[in-house]
Design an enzyme around this catalytic site. Structure first.
Site, PDB file in Angstrom:
ATOM      1  N   ARG A 166       7.618   2.764  -6.374  1.00 56.48           N
ATOM      2  CA  ARG A 166       7.587   3.344  -5.025  1.00 56.48           C
ATOM      3  C   ARG A 166       8.927   3.216  -4.294  1.00 56.48           C
ATOM      4  O   ARG A 166       8.979   3.142  -3.066  1.00 56.48           O
ATOM      5  CB  ARG A 166       6.470   2.706  -4.184  1.00 56.48           C
ATOM      6  CG  ARG A 166       5.079   2.854  -4.774  1.00 56.48           C
ATOM      7  CD  ARG A 166       4.608   4.295  -4.862  1.00 56.48           C
ATOM      8  NE  ARG A 166       3.318   4.358  -5.532  1.00 56.48           N
ATOM      9  CZ  ARG A 166       3.136   4.509  -6.840  1.00 56.48           C
ATOM     10  NH1 ARG A 166       4.195   4.639  -7.636  1.00 56.48           N
ATOM     11  NH2 ARG A 166       1.929   4.565  -7.368  1.00 56.48           N
ATOM     12  N   CYS A 214      -2.646   5.488   0.320  1.00 58.28           N
ATOM     13  CA  CYS A 214      -2.555   4.029   0.238  1.00 58.28           C
ATOM     14  C   CYS A 214      -1.591   3.497   1.295  1.00 58.28           C
ATOM     15  O   CYS A 214      -0.460   3.971   1.406  1.00 58.28           O
ATOM     16  CB  CYS A 214      -2.099   3.602  -1.156  1.00 58.28           C
ATOM     17  SG  CYS A 214      -3.381   3.812  -2.420  1.00 58.28           S
ATOM     18  N   GLU A 283       3.433   0.836   2.312  1.00 59.71           N
ATOM     19  CA  GLU A 283       3.898   2.038   1.620  1.00 59.71           C
ATOM     20  C   GLU A 283       4.036   3.183   2.615  1.00 59.71           C
ATOM     21  O   GLU A 283       4.896   4.041   2.475  1.00 59.71           O
ATOM     22  CB  GLU A 283       2.908   2.411   0.508  1.00 59.71           C
ATOM     23  CG  GLU A 283       3.331   3.585  -0.343  1.00 59.71           C
ATOM     24  CD  GLU A 283       2.425   3.789  -1.544  1.00 59.71           C
ATOM     25  OE1 GLU A 283       2.119   4.957  -1.842  1.00 59.71           O
ATOM     26  OE2 GLU A 283       2.032   2.798  -2.182  1.00 59.71           O
TER      27      GLU A 283
END
Length: 291
Positions: A166, A214, A283
């Site tokens: 990520r 998420c 995130e």
């Protein structure tokens, strides 16, 4: 004030319309980008006329402030694609990543099946190195075109870019991602895999409510959703925000959530897990009213 820009700009555009959370106040200035040449003009101007700005795609990983954004919001809607060879495709950054994965897999191309359940743009996928437990964007990436801070278009091969979970180099050294080129393989089973992936996501994730996907990155070797579940936090509700009962790593807007509701739930999750010795890192992009 919009007359001072050498390109068309809107004022007071509600950012809730450009967020999958359906949360956010008005942007002071708003500009939709529909071509790379237009983006070059905008970034050349910003290089010599400093103004706080943010770049958004489909707003699928953003939480805007209830006051909006006191600056310029650049909405990337630059779409298009072309095959450079039988198995290499160049895609403009405002294109839907999920639709790209669906179309390519249905045509018998493998490499981006995982994209079918990721609701952002190609540019956003590169920026976040979006992915699943099976693959991520960097796996198939072979080249990125960017517009740098001075308004110059550059082409960068994948081997010169450092990606991790990520994470992409563009998070630390901001640039406008103009296009991405991917290496594919021909595989008649690609469509079947893509279909299975989207069915699994629909089963496990709360698609029936607005959310930003998420909220937290998974700690190494662990599942953030499972940790939140074990902490007994699923279903916790503050105002119009709620930790999903379907998936602990999703915070949903049940109808009238505000930014403060979501931020409070994020803080509760982080503090609860911190007491167990686990640090959860966001995130989702939290975009303040002022940078």
């Amino acid at each position: 004030m919009t007359d001072s820009f050498p390109f068309s700009v809107q004022e007071s555009v509600p950012l809730s319309r450009f967020s999958t959370f359906r949360i956010g106040g008005p942007a002071r200035y708003f500009k939709e980008l529909t071509s790379v040449s237009e983006a070059l003009t905008v970034f050349s101007y910003l290089h010599t006329h400093p103004l706080p700005y943010i770049i958004i795609g489909k707003g699928s990983n953003c939480l805007f402030d209830d006051q909006g954004f006191d600056g310029l919001v650049l909405y990337n809607n630059i779409q298009g694609q072309e095959f450079l060879s039988d198995t290499q495709i160049k895609v403009l950054s405002g294109s839907s990543f999920a639709l790209l994965g669906k179309r390519l897999s249905s045509q018998g191309f493998s490499g981006l099946e995982f994209a079918v359940g990721i609701p952002g743009t190609v540019g956003g996928a590169v920026f976040m190195n979006a992915g699943t437990t099976l693959a991520n964007t960097a796996f198939s990436l072979i080249n990125v075109e960017i517009i740098d801070h001075s308004g110059i278009l550059l082409s960068i091969p994948r081997e010169k870019l450092l990606f991790s979970y990520r994470t992409s180099p563009f998070q630390k050294k901001p640039a406008f991602i103009a296009s991405a080129t991917f290496q594919l393989t021909k595989d008649p089973q690609a469509a079947k895999r893509a279909k299975a992936l989207i069915e699994e996501r629909i089963l496990k994730q709360p698609y029936e409510y607005p959310s930003a996907g998420c909220i937290f990155r998974n700690p190494e070797g662990l599942s953030a959703g499972a940790l939140i579940d074990r902490a007994g936090l699923k279903g916790l509700k503050i105002g119009g925000g709620q930790i999903s009962e379907k998936h602990g790593n999703f915070i949903i807007n049940t109808g009238n959530a505000c930014t403060a509701d979501i931020l409070e739930l994020i803080e509760i999750i982080q503090k609860t897990l911190k007491k167990q010795g686990i640090s959860l890192h966001k995130e989702v992009r939290i975009i303040p009213f002022r940078l």
